[in-house]
Design a protein around this motif. Structure first.
Motif, PDB file in Angstrom:
ATOM      1  N   MET A 152      44.845  59.571  29.912  1.00 59.10           N
ATOM      2  CA  MET A 152      43.542  58.920  30.058  1.00 59.10           C
ATOM      3  C   MET A 152      43.402  58.326  31.450  1.00 59.10           C
ATOM      4  O   MET A 152      44.398  58.062  32.125  1.00 59.10           O
ATOM      5  CB  MET A 152      43.365  57.819  29.015  1.00 59.10           C
ATOM      6  N   THR A 153      42.178  58.128  31.885  1.00 56.83           N
ATOM      7  CA  THR A 153      41.910  57.440  33.138  1.00 56.83           C
ATOM      8  C   THR A 153      41.657  55.975  32.846  1.00 56.83           C
ATOM      9  O   THR A 153      40.821  55.638  31.996  1.00 56.83           O
ATOM     10  CB  THR A 153      40.680  58.042  33.848  1.00 56.83           C
ATOM     11  N   VAL A 154      42.390  55.091  33.516  1.00 61.75           N
ATOM     12  CA  VAL A 154      42.219  53.648  33.338  1.00 61.75           C
ATOM     13  C   VAL A 154      41.147  53.175  34.310  1.00 61.75           C
ATOM     14  O   VAL A 154      41.273  53.343  35.526  1.00 61.75           O
ATOM     15  CB  VAL A 154      43.544  52.902  33.589  1.00 61.75           C
ATOM     16  N   ARG A 155      40.097  52.594  33.755  1.00 63.75           N
ATOM     17  CA  ARG A 155      38.990  52.105  34.572  1.00 63.75           C
ATOM     18  C   ARG A 155      39.298  50.665  34.989  1.00 63.75           C
ATOM     19  O   ARG A 155      39.420  49.789  34.144  1.00 63.75           O
ATOM     20  CB  ARG A 155      37.682  52.185  33.781  1.00 63.75           C
ATOM     21  N   VAL A 156      39.431  50.456  36.289  1.00 65.41           N
ATOM     22  CA  VAL A 156      39.942  49.196  36.813  1.00 65.41           C
ATOM     23  C   VAL A 156      38.847  48.406  37.507  1.00 65.41           C
ATOM     24  O   VAL A 156      38.059  48.949  38.292  1.00 65.41           O
ATOM     25  CB  VAL A 156      41.096  49.441  37.811  1.00 65.41           C
ATOM     26  N   GLY A 157      38.821  47.113  37.226  1.00 60.99           N
ATOM     27  CA  GLY A 157      37.978  46.183  37.968  1.00 60.99           C
ATOM     28  C   GLY A 157      38.854  45.293  38.824  1.00 60.99           C
ATOM     29  O   GLY A 157      39.948  44.895  38.390  1.00 60.99           O
ATOM     30  N   VAL A 158      38.429  45.001  40.039  1.00 65.16           N
ATOM     31  CA  VAL A 158      39.197  44.178  40.972  1.00 65.16           C
ATOM     32  C   VAL A 158      38.408  42.926  41.312  1.00 65.16           C
ATOM     33  O   VAL A 158      37.275  43.023  41.808  1.00 65.16           O
ATOM     34  CB  VAL A 158      39.544  44.950  42.258  1.00 65.16           C
ATOM     35  N   VAL A 159      38.999  41.772  41.046  1.00 61.84           N
ATOM     36  CA  VAL A 159      38.373  40.494  41.375  1.00 61.84           C
ATOM     37  C   VAL A 159      39.008  39.963  42.660  1.00 61.84           C
ATOM     38  O   VAL A 159      40.213  39.715  42.708  1.00 61.84           O
ATOM     39  CB  VAL A 159      38.557  39.468  40.244  1.00 61.84           C
ATOM     40  N   GLY A 160      38.189  39.788  43.686  1.00 64.97           N
ATOM     41  CA  GLY A 160      38.683  39.340  44.982  1.00 64.97           C
ATOM     42  C   GLY A 160      38.837  40.526  45.913  1.00 64.97           C
ATOM     43  O   GLY A 160      39.640  41.426  45.649  1.00 64.97           O
ATOM     44  N   THR A 161      38.070  40.549  47.004  1.00 61.30           N
ATOM     45  CA  THR A 161      38.124  41.689  47.928  1.00 61.30           C
ATOM     46  C   THR A 161      38.455  41.232  49.342  1.00 61.30           C
ATOM     47  O   THR A 161      37.959  41.788  50.318  1.00 61.30           O
ATOM     48  CB  THR A 161      36.794  42.471  47.924  1.00 61.30           C
ATOM     49  N   GLY A 162      39.292  40.200  49.439  1.00 63.27           N
ATOM     50  CA  GLY A 162      39.820  39.814  50.742  1.00 63.27           C
ATOM     51  C   GLY A 162      40.893  40.801  51.169  1.00 63.27           C
ATOM     52  O   GLY A 162      40.911  41.954  50.717  1.00 63.27           O
ATOM     53  N   VAL A 163      41.818  40.354  52.022  1.00 64.96           N
ATOM     54  CA  VAL A 163      42.833  41.256  52.563  1.00 64.96           C
ATOM     55  C   VAL A 163      43.601  41.965  51.457  1.00 64.96           C
ATOM     56  O   VAL A 163      43.707  43.203  51.427  1.00 64.96           O
ATOM     57  CB  VAL A 163      43.798  40.477  53.477  1.00 64.96           C
ATOM     58  N   MET A 164      44.136  41.207  50.495  1.00 60.68           N
ATOM     59  CA  MET A 164      44.964  41.798  49.457  1.00 60.68           C
ATOM     60  C   MET A 164      44.127  42.605  48.475  1.00 60.68           C
ATOM     61  O   MET A 164      44.491  43.725  48.106  1.00 60.68           O
ATOM     62  CB  MET A 164      45.734  40.696  48.720  1.00 60.68           C
ATOM     63  N   GLY A 165      43.009  42.052  48.048  1.00 62.05           N
ATOM     64  CA  GLY A 165      42.171  42.750  47.080  1.00 62.05           C
ATOM     65  C   GLY A 165      41.610  44.049  47.626  1.00 62.05           C
ATOM     66  O   GLY A 165      41.585  45.072  46.921  1.00 62.05           O
ATOM     67  N   ALA A 166      41.158  44.034  48.874  1.00 62.23           N
ATOM     68  CA  ALA A 166      40.634  45.261  49.483  1.00 62.23           C
ATOM     69  C   ALA A 166      41.714  46.319  49.585  1.00 62.23           C
ATOM     70  O   ALA A 166      41.459  47.511  49.356  1.00 62.23           O
ATOM     71  CB  ALA A 166      40.043  44.950  50.857  1.00 62.23           C
ATOM     72  N   GLY A 175      32.845  48.645  30.401  1.00 63.01           N
ATOM     73  CA  GLY A 175      33.285  49.795  31.179  1.00 63.01           C
ATOM     74  C   GLY A 175      34.550  49.554  31.966  1.00 63.01           C
ATOM     75  O   GLY A 175      35.025  50.453  32.670  1.00 63.01           O
ATOM     76  N   VAL A 176      35.127  48.341  31.870  1.00 62.31           N
ATOM     77  CA  VAL A 176      36.362  47.992  32.574  1.00 62.31           C
ATOM     78  C   VAL A 176      37.500  47.899  31.557  1.00 62.31           C
ATOM     79  O   VAL A 176      37.417  47.135  30.594  1.00 62.31           O
ATOM     80  CB  VAL A 176      36.208  46.655  33.328  1.00 62.31           C
ATOM     81  N   ASP A 177      38.551  48.691  31.780  1.00 60.47           N
ATOM     82  CA  ASP A 177      39.699  48.691  30.867  1.00 60.47           C
ATOM     83  C   ASP A 177      40.766  47.682  31.257  1.00 60.47           C
ATOM     84  O   ASP A 177      41.472  47.154  30.390  1.00 60.47           O
ATOM     85  CB  ASP A 177      40.365  50.076  30.848  1.00 60.47           C
ATOM     86  N   ALA A 178      40.940  47.454  32.545  1.00 57.50           N
ATOM     87  CA  ALA A 178      42.019  46.607  33.044  1.00 57.50           C
ATOM     88  C   ALA A 178      41.563  45.958  34.346  1.00 57.50           C
ATOM     89  O   ALA A 178      40.702  46.497  35.055  1.00 57.50           O
ATOM     90  CB  ALA A 178      43.294  47.419  33.266  1.00 57.50           C
ATOM     91  N   VAL A 179      42.170  44.811  34.688  1.00 56.12           N
ATOM     92  CA  VAL A 179      41.669  43.994  35.799  1.00 56.12           C
ATOM     93  C   VAL A 179      42.798  43.616  36.739  1.00 56.12           C
ATOM     94  O   VAL A 179      43.900  43.247  36.307  1.00 56.12           O
ATOM     95  CB  VAL A 179      41.000  42.704  35.264  1.00 56.12           C
ATOM     96  N   VAL A 180      42.522  43.707  38.045  1.00 55.70           N
ATOM     97  CA  VAL A 180      43.396  43.155  39.078  1.00 55.70           C
ATOM     98  C   VAL A 180      42.755  41.873  39.590  1.00 55.70           C
ATOM     99  O   VAL A 180      41.583  41.878  39.981  1.00 55.70           O
ATOM    100  CB  VAL A 180      43.587  44.141  40.253  1.00 55.70           C
ATOM    101  N   VAL A 181      43.510  40.775  39.586  1.00 54.32           N
ATOM    102  CA  VAL A 181      43.029  39.495  40.097  1.00 54.32           C
ATOM    103  C   VAL A 181      43.684  39.236  41.448  1.00 54.32           C
ATOM    104  O   VAL A 181      44.897  39.047  41.528  1.00 54.32           O
ATOM    105  CB  VAL A 181      43.318  38.339  39.120  1.00 54.32           C
ATOM    106  N   ALA A 182      42.872  39.255  42.504  1.00 50.43           N
ATOM    107  CA  ALA A 182      43.367  39.011  43.859  1.00 50.43           C
ATOM    108  C   ALA A 182      42.485  37.981  44.563  1.00 50.43           C
ATOM    109  O   ALA A 182      42.356  38.003  45.792  1.00 50.43           O
ATOM    110  CB  ALA A 182      43.400  40.316  44.649  1.00 50.43           C
ATOM    111  N   SER A 183      41.910  37.108  43.789  1.00 55.70           N
ATOM    112  CA  SER A 183      41.040  36.042  44.307  1.00 55.70           C
ATOM    113  C   SER A 183      41.904  34.852  44.733  1.00 55.70           C
ATOM    114  O   SER A 183      43.125  34.870  44.559  1.00 55.70           O
ATOM    115  CB  SER A 183      40.041  35.637  43.217  1.00 55.70           C
ATOM    116  N   PRO A 184      41.318  33.785  45.306  1.00 51.93           N
ATOM    117  CA  PRO A 184      42.113  32.631  45.739  1.00 51.93           C
ATOM    118  C   PRO A 184      42.971  32.036  44.619  1.00 51.93           C
ATOM    119  O   PRO A 184      42.609  32.099  43.433  1.00 51.93           O
ATOM    120  CB  PRO A 184      41.045  31.648  46.220  1.00 51.93           C
ATOM    121  N   ASP A 185      44.094  31.449  45.021  1.00 54.08           N
ATOM    122  CA  ASP A 185      45.097  30.980  44.062  1.00 54.08           C
ATOM    123  C   ASP A 185      44.517  30.092  42.965  1.00 54.08           C
ATOM    124  O   ASP A 185      44.902  30.214  41.791  1.00 54.08           O
ATOM    125  CB  ASP A 185      46.202  30.205  44.801  1.00 54.08           C
TER     126      ASP A 185
END
Length: 337
Positions: free
Chosen positions: A1-15, A66-76
C-alpha cells in the motif's frame, strides 16, 4: 500500500523530510503539509506536487481522512500537543526530537499512548538508523569487542543556530548522544556529571560552551560526552566504544569543508543534514514500511522521555556542580522491559 503522509512544520528539517519522502522513500506519498508560515508552507507543498494540500491548522491536517500518518517537525514546544493529537486520531507519528519540551510533557504522551493500548509514536532519533552506528551496535552485540566498559562521544556543531538557548546544548544537541548510548548499551543512564571548561569566545551570550559530560549507566559503563556547539570548523560527530577485548569507532566522514580564507579544513561535514542524510532517509523508510504494516518501529515515546530526562538531569548537574541521579518513572509494559 501507499502511505499517505502529512508533514507538520516546513522549516529546515520539515522541508528536508518532505523532499526525502517525495523523492527517496518507497511506498510513501506526501499529501498534505502545514506550517505557521503560510507562504513557506504553500511553497513546500507546491514543490512536493500539485495535489499536496496546505492546512493552516496542523490539527486539521492530523484529522484529515486522506492522511494516514504524520511527521511532526514543528517547533519543540508544539510537539506534545501534536503527538497527542496523532495518538488520539490513531495515526502513526514520527515526531522530531525532543519528543516534548520537558520530561513531564513526554510522560503525558507516554500515558496517552498507554491508555490507547498501542504504540503510535516514533521519536526522531535518526542515529539509530545511521549505518556507522548500526555497525558499532552489530559489533558489540556479536561480542567482537567483548563487554563494554567505556564510551567516548564528541558532538560539535560549527555554530549554534540563532534560536539556541543556554539549555539547548543539552536538550537539543547532546540529547542525541543520550539516546544513542542507551540504544548501543541497552542500559539506562542513571547518573550524570557536568564539568565546566573555559568557555569559547565564540559562544553566544550566557551559553557555557563547550561542556564535558560524564554519564554512568545502570550496567556500570562510563560515558564521556564533549558537546561544543560553536566549534567553528564544521559538524563533527565521533563515537568510540571500548570493550574488554577491543574497540569499535564510527567510520570517519569523507566530505570536506573549506574554512574562511580558503584554508582546507579537516574531513567533516558542514552540518547535520549532510552527515546524517542517509540516516534520515533510512529512518523515514523504516517508519513508512512499519506504518504500511500497521506497526511502529524505532525509538519509542518512552525513549523520547528517557533522553529528555537525562538532559534535564544534566541541566541540574551544571547548576549544582555535583553529580545528579536520573530518576525515571516506572516503564510501562507497552514498551517492553
Amino acid at each position: 500500500m501507499t502511505v499517505r503522509v502529512g508533514v507538520v512544520g516546513t522549516g529546515v528539517m520539515g522541508a528536508d523530510h518532505v523532499r526525502t519522502l517525495a523523492g527517496a522513500v518507497a511506498g510513501a506519498r506526501v499529501v498534505a503539509v502545514s506550517d505557521a508560515d503560510e507562504d513557506r508552507g504553500r511553497a513546500v507543498a507546491a514543490e512536493a506536487g500539485d495535489e499536496v494540500v496546505f492546512h493552516a491548522d496542523p490539527v486539521g491536517l492530523i484529522g484529515d481522512a486522506g492522511v494516514d500518518a504524520v511527521v511532526v517537525a514543528s517547533p519543540d514546544h508544539t510537539h506534545e500537543a501534536l503527538a497527542a493529537a496523532c495518538v488520539e486520531a490513531g495515526k502513526p507519528v514520527l515526531c522530531e526530537k525532543p519528543l516534548a519540551a520537558t520530561a513531564a510533557d513526554c510522560l503525558r504522551i507516554v500515558a496517552h499512548e498507554v491508555a490507547k493500548g498501542r504504540r503510535l509514536v516514533q521519536a526522531g532519533y535518526m542515529r539509530r538508523f545511521d549505518p556507522s552506528y548500526v555497525d558499532m551496535k552489530r559489533a558489540l552485540d556479536a561480542g567482537t569487542v567483548g563487554d563494554p566498559v567505556l564510551v567516548h562521544c564528541v558532538h560539535r556543531n560549527a555554530r549554534a543556530l540563532h534560536f539556541f538557548t543556554p539549555e539547548m546544548p543539552f536538550t537539543s544537541a547532546a540529547v542525541h548522544e543520550f539516546d544513542v548510548v542507551r540504544w548501543l548499551l541497552s542500559s539506562e543512564i542513571v547518573r550524570v556529571t557536568v564539568h565546566g571548561t573555559r568557555s569559547s569566545s565564540r559562544a553566544a551570550a550566557r551559553m557555557a560552551d563547550p561542556r564535558l559530560l560524564v554519564l554512568e549507566t545502570a550496567a556500570g559503563v562510563t560515558v564521556d560526552v564533549e558537546v561544543f556547539v560553536n566549534a567553528q570548523y564544521g559538524y563533527d560527530v565521533r563515537c568510540e566504544l571500548v570493550g574488554e577485548l577491543g574497540t569499535v569507532s564510527l567510520a570517519l566522514p569523507s566530505t570536506t569543508v573549506v574554512r574562511a580564507g580558503g584554508t582546507e579544513g579537516v574531513a567533516v561535514h558542514a552540518d547535520f543534514r549532510t552527515r546524517f542524510a542517509e540516516a534520515y532517509r533510512l529512518q523515514l523508510q523504516a517508519w513508512v514500511d512499519a506504518a504500511a504494516r500497521g506497526e511502529v518501529c524505532g525509538p519509542s515515546a518512552w525513549d523520547g522521555y528517557a533522553a529528555t530526562a537525562v538532559a534535564e538531569a544534566c541541566l541540574r548537574a551544571q547548576e549544582d556542580g555535583a553529580p545528579v541521579e536520573v530518576e525515571l518513572a516506572d516503564k510501562p509494559a507497552l514498551y517492553g522491559m
